[in-house]
Design an enzyme around this catalytic site. Structure first.
Site, mmCIF file in Angstrom:
data_model
loop_
_atom_site.group_PDB
_atom_site.id
_atom_site.type_symbol
_atom_site.label_atom_id
_atom_site.label_comp_id
_atom_site.label_asym_id
_atom_site.label_seq_id
_atom_site.Cartn_x
_atom_site.Cartn_y
_atom_site.Cartn_z
ATOM 1 N N ARG A 195 5.270 -0.081 12.096
ATOM 2 C CA ARG A 195 5.340 -1.087 11.023
ATOM 3 C C ARG A 195 6.356 -2.166 11.367
ATOM 4 O O ARG A 195 6.108 -3.363 11.157
ATOM 5 C CB ARG A 195 5.692 -0.400 9.701
ATOM 6 C CG ARG A 195 4.553 0.408 9.091
ATOM 7 C CD ARG A 195 4.881 0.890 7.688
ATOM 8 N NE ARG A 195 5.871 1.944 7.674
ATOM 9 C CZ ARG A 195 5.591 3.246 7.627
ATOM 10 N NH1 ARG A 195 4.328 3.657 7.600
ATOM 11 N NH2 ARG A 195 6.548 4.151 7.605
ATOM 12 N N PHE A 210 -6.025 0.063 3.825
ATOM 13 C CA PHE A 210 -5.445 1.392 3.612
ATOM 14 C C PHE A 210 -3.921 1.252 3.488
ATOM 15 O O PHE A 210 -3.154 1.991 4.102
ATOM 16 C CB PHE A 210 -5.801 2.353 4.753
ATOM 17 C CG PHE A 210 -7.267 2.419 5.101
ATOM 18 C CD1 PHE A 210 -8.136 3.220 4.373
ATOM 19 C CD2 PHE A 210 -7.773 1.675 6.156
ATOM 20 C CE1 PHE A 210 -9.495 3.281 4.703
ATOM 21 C CE2 PHE A 210 -9.113 1.733 6.489
ATOM 22 C CZ PHE A 210 -9.984 2.536 5.756
ATOM 23 N N ASP A 231 -6.189 -0.653 -1.099
ATOM 24 C CA ASP A 231 -6.180 0.803 -1.046
ATOM 25 C C ASP A 231 -6.986 1.329 -2.223
ATOM 26 O O ASP A 231 -7.087 0.663 -3.261
ATOM 27 C CB ASP A 231 -4.752 1.362 -1.099
ATOM 28 C CG ASP A 231 -4.666 2.774 -0.552
ATOM 29 O OD1 ASP A 231 -4.351 2.933 0.650
ATOM 30 O OD2 ASP A 231 -4.924 3.729 -1.309
ATOM 31 N N ASN A 258 -12.370 0.379 -2.503
ATOM 32 C CA ASN A 258 -12.797 1.121 -1.326
ATOM 33 C C ASN A 258 -12.769 0.169 -0.125
ATOM 34 O O ASN A 258 -13.429 -0.874 -0.141
ATOM 35 C CB ASN A 258 -14.212 1.668 -1.543
ATOM 36 C CG ASN A 258 -14.720 2.458 -0.352
ATOM 37 O OD1 ASN A 258 -14.950 1.905 0.715
ATOM 38 N ND2 ASN A 258 -14.915 3.745 -0.547
ATOM 39 N N CYS A 319 -4.860 8.493 13.321
ATOM 40 C CA CYS A 319 -3.879 9.587 13.285
ATOM 41 C C CYS A 319 -4.575 10.932 13.475
ATOM 42 O O CYS A 319 -4.042 11.976 13.094
ATOM 43 C CB CYS A 319 -3.085 9.570 11.982
ATOM 44 S SG CYS A 319 -4.083 9.720 10.492
#
Length: 375
Positions: A195, A210, A231, A258, A319
């Site tokens: 970030r 997200f 989000d 969504n 991830c």
């Protein structure tokens, strides 16, 4: 044998004789010829029957565990100096398999994710309390892996006082974190360095998909004209708005929607952005879901690439351990080809350095973050 390469897991199918071992017991591990390989935590339920805690002879007592904790602490002093929040112990990577300890200011969060570490939990609470004198130690043992070990899910304060809501500083941005009810152990620590690194590329109009509690969006906001952050979680966005207010940031719009639907609608509408961030949850949580996950990653990256202005930047992550780096890069290459865009990798990043990768154990390398310059 993987154990010779210092891989920490031995599967049940590789165990020739387990005798009458109690669940969670610390055991000596011997090879087929009887030679000592080391010591391990035994699980009676998991397919990972043994988690190695030493390779070779060792006396497994409180001093052994304390030495491992101090070694983990020393590494964090090198890689995470001055940080308010970081992972103090990262399981197998710190040769403390199935143990996670995160530090948030003067509070600690612990996860004991196997039968062996669960039995050792009282000892770990005492070791952590004696060494760090924390205001609180919170357990966050709600992960599905606990069920695979035959352990109940649990969360709450196990030492000290309820810490309440904390405000941590990550780089120049402050975030509200809830150690008992928040995601993971309170914050997505593994993306912290990514970030901060993404701030370099911020400019113009930015889309953060997200966004959760606004992590990337708020870091990118200072150099942006405006940021649209999306989000599906309303409660997460409420915290994101509070984070923005705490930092006196007014150029971020948070939208509950969504992401897949929003990307489709914005692409159809001809929207354009200078920077797009994709930081989705794990799509591939097991091997069986990799194919479906690949389709999901392809879709969001394809739409993002189509919406980037010439010279734009895509910050995209997975991830999922089961989505390896080569597979992820191939998805990005296919998406760029389908979008008829030229994409250049300017950075390949991974989880923050407080989540080190054990080179003998690829399972510890799960987060891939790729920054692309797109023409």
């Amino acid at each position: 044998m993987r154990i010779a390469a210092r891989h920490c897991w031995i599967y049940r199918s590789d165990v020739l004789d387990s005798g009458s071992i109690a669940p969670g017991e610390v055991v000596r591990v011997a090879g087929p010829g009887g030679d000592l390989l080391g010591n391990a935590l035994y699980s009676s339920r998991s397919q990972i029957a043994l988690r190695m805690i030493s390779f070779g002879p060792a006396v497994i007592d409180a001093d052994f565990w304390l030495a491992r904790l101090i070694a983990a602490e020393n590494l964090r002093h090198q890689v995470s100096p001055g940080r308010d929040a970081y992972r103090l112990v990262f399981g197998e990577s710190d040769l403390l398999p199935s143990l996670v300890v995160d530090r948030y200011l003067d509070c600690l969060v612990i996860q004991t994710l196997s039968q062996g570490m669960e039995l050792l939990k009282p000892l770990w609470i005492q070791l952590l309390a004696d060494r760090y004198s924390p205001k609180a130690i919170v357990e966050r043992n709600e992960g599905r892996v606990r069920e695979m070990e035959g352990l109940p899910r649990s969360a709450g304060v196990v030492y000290g006082d309820d810490p309440g809501e904390l405000v941590i500083k990550e780089g120049r941005i402050s975030f509200h974190v809830d150690l008992i009810h928040g995601q993971k152990t309170g914050w997505f620590l593994d993306q912290s360095e990514n970030r901060i690194a993404a701030e370099t590329y911020a400019r113009g109009r930015i889309l953060d998909c997200f966004t959760f509690q606004g992590g990337f969006a708020l870091h990118l906001s200072e150099r942006a004209d405006n940021v649209l952050a999306i989000d599906i979680s309303g409660p997460a966005l409420e915290t994101a708005r509070r984070n923005a207010q705490t930092n006196n940031i007014h150029n971020v719009e948070f939208v509950e929607a969504n992401v897949f639907d929003s990307l489709s609608e914005m692409e159809t509408a001809g929207e354009r952005f200078d920077v797009i961030v994709l930081d989705p949850p794990a799509f591939a949580k097991n091997r069986a879901s990799v194919e479906a996950a690949a389709r999901g990653y392809k879709e969001i990256n394809l739409r993002a690439l189509k919406m980037l202005a010439p010279g734009g930047t895509l910050v995209t992550s997975t991830c999922s351990y089961h989505m390896n780096e080569d597979a992820f890069l191939n998805i990005l290459a296919e998406a760029a080809s389908d979008a008829r865009r030229v994409a250049r990798i300017v950075e390949k990043r991974t989880q923050s350095r407080d989540h080190p990768v054990l080179i003998s154990m690829p399972e510890t390398y799960y987060l891939k973050c790729v920054i692309l310059s797109v023409q």
